[in-house]
Design a protein around this motif. Structure first.
Motif, mmCIF file in Angstrom:
data_model
loop_
_atom_site.group_PDB
_atom_site.id
_atom_site.type_symbol
_atom_site.label_atom_id
_atom_site.label_comp_id
_atom_site.label_asym_id
_atom_site.label_seq_id
_atom_site.Cartn_x
_atom_site.Cartn_y
_atom_site.Cartn_z
ATOM 1 N N MET A 96 11.882 -16.231 -2.960
ATOM 2 C CA MET A 96 11.552 -17.636 -2.824
ATOM 3 C C MET A 96 10.264 -17.942 -3.576
ATOM 4 S SD MET A 96 10.667 -19.860 0.617
ATOM 5 C CE MET A 96 8.998 -19.216 0.718
ATOM 6 N N GLN B 189 3.904 -27.447 -2.636
ATOM 7 C CA GLN B 189 4.363 -27.330 -1.256
ATOM 8 C C GLN B 189 3.272 -26.753 -0.362
ATOM 9 O OE1 GLN B 189 7.400 -28.526 -0.086
ATOM 10 N NE2 GLN B 189 6.269 -28.232 1.829
ATOM 11 N N TYR C 194 7.094 -20.222 -3.691
ATOM 12 C CA TYR C 194 6.296 -21.117 -2.856
ATOM 13 C C TYR C 194 5.308 -21.824 -3.782
ATOM 14 C CZ TYR C 194 3.523 -22.576 1.257
ATOM 15 O OH TYR C 194 2.859 -23.298 2.234
#
Length: 243
Positions: free
Chosen positions: A1, A7, A3
């Motif tokens: 993922m 965010q 990040y």
């Protein structure tokens, strides 16, 4: 993922946060004769801060000017004060303290981002950063670019990889967040070498990594090599594959 910093900032502050590029009026040991006078091979005359506000205005004035420039596209209320141009921990300590204290105490600024070199983080500077970090979050953006010494010599970085490791350890020991800058597509580097750099940074204990596609700026020594056909830049497809 993945990040993203976007965010991350939304999670920390509850809304989108915009970075305002400010000018601190610093120079660099790669330009003032300490290590060299021509800068890194890719660096512009503005010290990679071409889109920052220009010196001649106070920090508060720069913040207000930068806010005005992004007002149409950014409707939030939180900003990061980002000192990007040249080496922002290289200079007079009292001047740094005045500059960064003014920035971090601005009511709309929720954090401070300071771009610098790993070899310009003496103990007194670290003490100042620690004190600022107690007021609002501070993160340091380190220009590593590559872990490979042959490339580091070519771009005239001016310090060995061990200096980066030491700087990260010292910053981490003081609870200061670190984002490491890496350039993808430096001349002579293979995809495998690029990925080795990214992997190394991922294991180095920093909080973030900025992946910058190599771009050739007019007036730099890198432009001369490009025009002489010494290297080619990546295609969009090659860049996306690496990302």
């Amino acid at each position: 993922m993945i990040y993203t910093v976007n965010q991350f900032l939304k999670d920390r502050y509850g809304e989108k946060v915009y970075k305002l590029s400010l000018e601190g009026g610093f120079t660099c040991p790669n330009r003032d004769g300490t290590l060299g006078s021509r800068g890194c091979i890719f660096c512009s005359g503005y010290g990679s801060g071409d889109f920052a506000q220009k010196i001649g205005h106070s920090v508060t004035e720069q913040i207000e000017m930068a806010k005005g420039q992004v007002a149409e596209k950014f409707k939030g209320h939180h900003y990061i004060a980002y000192f990007q141009s040249f080496t922002n921990t290289y200079g007079d300590l009292e001047y740094m303290e005045r500059l960064y204290t003014e920035a971090i105490n601005h009511p709309d600024v929720v954090g401070l981002a300071i771009g610098t070199r790993p070899d310009c983080l003496g103990e007194e500077v670290l003490d100042l950063l620690s004190a600022l970090n107690k007021i609002k979050p501070v993160w340091i953006e380190l220009g590593l670019q590559t872990i490979h010494e042959k490339t580091a010599d070519y771009i005239r970085r001016g310090y060995p990889l061990s200096v980066y490791d030491e700087a990260v350890a010292k910053l981490k020991g003081r609870g200061i967040e670190v984002v490491t800058h890496v350039i993808l597509g430096l001349p002579g580097e293979s995809v495998e070498e690029i990925l080795e750099t990214v992997s190394y940074v991922g294991r180095s204990g920093v909080q973030g990594i900025k992946l910058q596609l190599l771009h050739v700026i007019k007036g730099t020594d890198l432009e001369k090599d490009y025009k002489e056909g010494k290297f080619e830049v990546m295609t969009m497809e090659e860049y996306l594959d690496i990302i």
